[in-house]
Design a protein around this motif. Sequence first.
Motif, PDB file in Angstrom:
ATOM      1  N   PRO A  91       0.802  -1.239   0.000  1.00  0.00           N
ATOM      2  CA  PRO A  91       0.000   0.000   0.000  1.00  0.00           C
ATOM      3  C   PRO A  91       0.829   1.281   0.000  1.00  0.00           C
ATOM      4  CG  PRO A  91      -0.799  -1.557   1.650  1.00  0.00           C
ATOM      5  CD  PRO A  91       0.518  -2.071   1.173  1.00  0.00           C
ATOM      6  N   THR A  92       2.056   1.241   0.532  1.00  0.00           N
ATOM      7  CA  THR A  92       2.890   2.443   0.595  1.00  0.00           C
ATOM      8  C   THR A  92       4.337   2.063   0.281  1.00  0.00           C
ATOM      9  OG1 THR A  92       3.533   2.239   2.932  1.00  0.00           O
ATOM     10  CG2 THR A  92       1.427   3.341   2.460  1.00  0.00           C
ATOM     11  N   PHE A  93       5.128   3.068  -0.093  1.00  0.00           N
ATOM     12  CA  PHE A  93       6.541   2.807  -0.335  1.00  0.00           C
ATOM     13  C   PHE A  93       7.301   2.579   0.966  1.00  0.00           C
ATOM     14  CE2 PHE A  93       6.007   4.646  -4.682  1.00  0.00           C
ATOM     15  CZ  PHE A  93       6.527   3.556  -5.369  1.00  0.00           C
ATOM     16  N   ASP A  94       6.814   3.098   2.077  1.00  0.00           N
ATOM     17  CA  ASP A  94       7.423   2.768   3.367  1.00  0.00           C
ATOM     18  C   ASP A  94       7.338   1.267   3.612  1.00  0.00           C
ATOM     19  OD1 ASP A  94       8.124   5.362   3.941  1.00  0.00           O
ATOM     20  OD2 ASP A  94       6.346   5.787   5.153  1.00  0.00           O
ATOM     21  N   LEU A  97       9.830  -0.555   1.372  1.00  0.00           N
ATOM     22  CA  LEU A  97      11.169  -0.512   1.954  1.00  0.00           C
ATOM     23  C   LEU A  97      11.290  -1.518   3.102  1.00  0.00           C
ATOM     24  CD1 LEU A  97      13.973   0.688   2.366  1.00  0.00           C
ATOM     25  CD2 LEU A  97      12.919   2.569   3.649  1.00  0.00           C
ATOM     26  N   ALA A  98      10.289  -1.543   3.982  1.00  0.00           N
ATOM     27  CA  ALA A  98      10.320  -2.469   5.118  1.00  0.00           C
ATOM     28  C   ALA A  98      10.336  -3.916   4.643  1.00  0.00           C
ATOM     29  CB  ALA A  98       9.119  -2.213   6.030  1.00  0.00           C
ATOM     30  N   ALA A  99       9.604  -4.206   3.560  1.00  0.00           N
ATOM     31  CA  ALA A  99       9.555  -5.570   3.034  1.00  0.00           C
ATOM     32  C   ALA A  99      10.919  -6.008   2.518  1.00  0.00           C
ATOM     33  CB  ALA A  99       8.506  -5.667   1.936  1.00  0.00           C
ATOM     34  N   LEU A 100      11.631  -5.107   1.865  1.00  0.00           N
ATOM     35  CA  LEU A 100      12.966  -5.432   1.365  1.00  0.00           C
ATOM     36  C   LEU A 100      13.922  -5.687   2.529  1.00  0.00           C
ATOM     37  CD1 LEU A 100      14.985  -5.793  -0.910  1.00  0.00           C
ATOM     38  CD2 LEU A 100      15.277  -3.304  -0.981  1.00  0.00           C
ATOM     39  N   GLY A 116      10.077  10.276  -1.642  1.00  0.00           N
ATOM     40  CA  GLY A 116      10.924   9.676  -0.618  1.00  0.00           C
ATOM     41  C   GLY A 116      12.008   8.769  -1.165  1.00  0.00           C
ATOM     42  N   LEU A 117      12.364   8.919  -2.434  1.00  0.00           N
ATOM     43  CA  LEU A 117      13.356   8.033  -3.034  1.00  0.00           C
ATOM     44  C   LEU A 117      14.701   8.099  -2.310  1.00  0.00           C
ATOM     45  CD1 LEU A 117      14.059   6.014  -5.267  1.00  0.00           C
ATOM     46  CD2 LEU A 117      14.608   7.949  -6.755  1.00  0.00           C
ATOM     47  N   ASP A 183      -5.845  13.006   1.288  1.00  0.00           N
ATOM     48  CA  ASP A 183      -4.614  12.249   1.089  1.00  0.00           C
ATOM     49  C   ASP A 183      -4.888  10.857   0.535  1.00  0.00           C
ATOM     50  OD1 ASP A 183      -3.047  14.308   2.040  1.00  0.00           O
ATOM     51  OD2 ASP A 183      -3.096  13.589   4.109  1.00  0.00           O
ATOM     52  N   ALA A 184      -4.049  10.449  -0.420  1.00  0.00           N
ATOM     53  CA  ALA A 184      -4.090   9.094  -0.969  1.00  0.00           C
ATOM     54  C   ALA A 184      -2.662   8.596  -1.093  1.00  0.00           C
ATOM     55  CB  ALA A 184      -4.785   9.078  -2.328  1.00  0.00           C
ATOM     56  N   GLU A 185      -2.490   7.287  -0.987  1.00  0.00           N
ATOM     57  CA  GLU A 185      -1.150   6.695  -1.072  1.00  0.00           C
ATOM     58  C   GLU A 185      -0.793   6.272  -2.491  1.00  0.00           C
ATOM     59  OE1 GLU A 185       1.040   6.647   1.151  1.00  0.00           O
ATOM     60  OE2 GLU A 185      -0.078   7.080   2.999  1.00  0.00           O
ATOM     61  N   SER A 186      -1.780   6.230  -3.386  1.00  0.00           N
ATOM     62  CA  SER A 186      -1.522   5.813  -4.764  1.00  0.00           C
ATOM     63  C   SER A 186      -2.584   6.417  -5.666  1.00  0.00           C
ATOM     64  CB  SER A 186      -1.552   4.282  -4.891  1.00  0.00           C
ATOM     65  OG  SER A 186      -2.868   3.794  -4.681  1.00  0.00           O
ATOM     66  N   THR A 187      -2.326   6.350  -6.970  1.00  0.00           N
ATOM     67  CA  THR A 187      -3.316   6.832  -7.932  1.00  0.00           C
ATOM     68  C   THR A 187      -4.602   6.011  -7.835  1.00  0.00           C
ATOM     69  OG1 THR A 187      -2.277   5.377  -9.583  1.00  0.00           O
ATOM     70  CG2 THR A 187      -1.639   7.700  -9.607  1.00  0.00           C
ATOM     71  N   GLN A 188      -4.449   4.707  -7.580  1.00  0.00           N
ATOM     72  CA  GLN A 188      -5.626   3.849  -7.501  1.00  0.00           C
ATOM     73  C   GLN A 188      -6.433   4.129  -6.237  1.00  0.00           C
ATOM     74  OE1 GLN A 188      -6.118   1.949 -10.449  1.00  0.00           O
ATOM     75  NE2 GLN A 188      -4.490   3.446 -10.742  1.00  0.00           N
TER      76      GLN A 188
END
Length: 241
Positions: A91-94, A97-100, A116-117, A183-188
């Motif tokens: 759902p988010t890029f945070d 990152l945590a998944a990696l 946040g790149l 606020d939305a976390e993605s375009t979808q």
Amino acid sequence: MASPTEARPTDPLPTDPLLSDPLPTGGEAAIDTDLVDRLVDEYSARWTGLVDRWATAPGTVLGTLGPSGTSSHLAADFLAERYPISLRLYPTFDEVLAALLAGEVDVVLVPSAYSGLTSFHWHRELELLGFFPRATPAYGIASRAEGPGDKPELRVSAMWEVRRIYHEVVPAELRDRPFTWVDAESTQQAAEILAAGGSDLAVTNDPGVRAYRLSWVANRPGAEIVWTVFGSRTRPLTPVE
């Protein structure tokens, strides 16, 4: 106040690293072909190395931003159609990152347009494995079929990174209408919020408009951006025996 003549710098012209000579005041610059060749070779070697790692470790899991239909998902799907990798959406890029870092995925795909790149570039445990340019789908402002209505203040759902698109394409009849951001976390997710009645307009992409049966108010062609692939320095991909 200095005159234009007085304010003009007297130091030598700055040198562009891609040029063999200082930047000229007119005409065409001479291209340093040796440097261009080195940059091309470096890009090719980096991407070839990544593809070779995927070939020797089929089933590599790539994580990126979801849900299905985000520009990140489409770029990841472009890779999955060509290389032996599988996708996992977050759902988010945070969370990507945590998944990696947790080892849930082997590599991640992050667009250069993500605000946040730097959290990926500067992370001690991560390394940039490769990158490539690819255009996004069309983006713009969408509404439900009945339109945004005549409320005194509109609500616009959007990711932070694409909010400027609203000001770029908003039509004249809405330009002076006051609005607040949702606020939305993605375009979808922005499209989903709109479809559920949580906003009056959304900044989304073409897949979002189609998935939630929305209507374009105004749109623009997609943008060509650079997509970056990161992996773990301490947990490299393991070849299959």
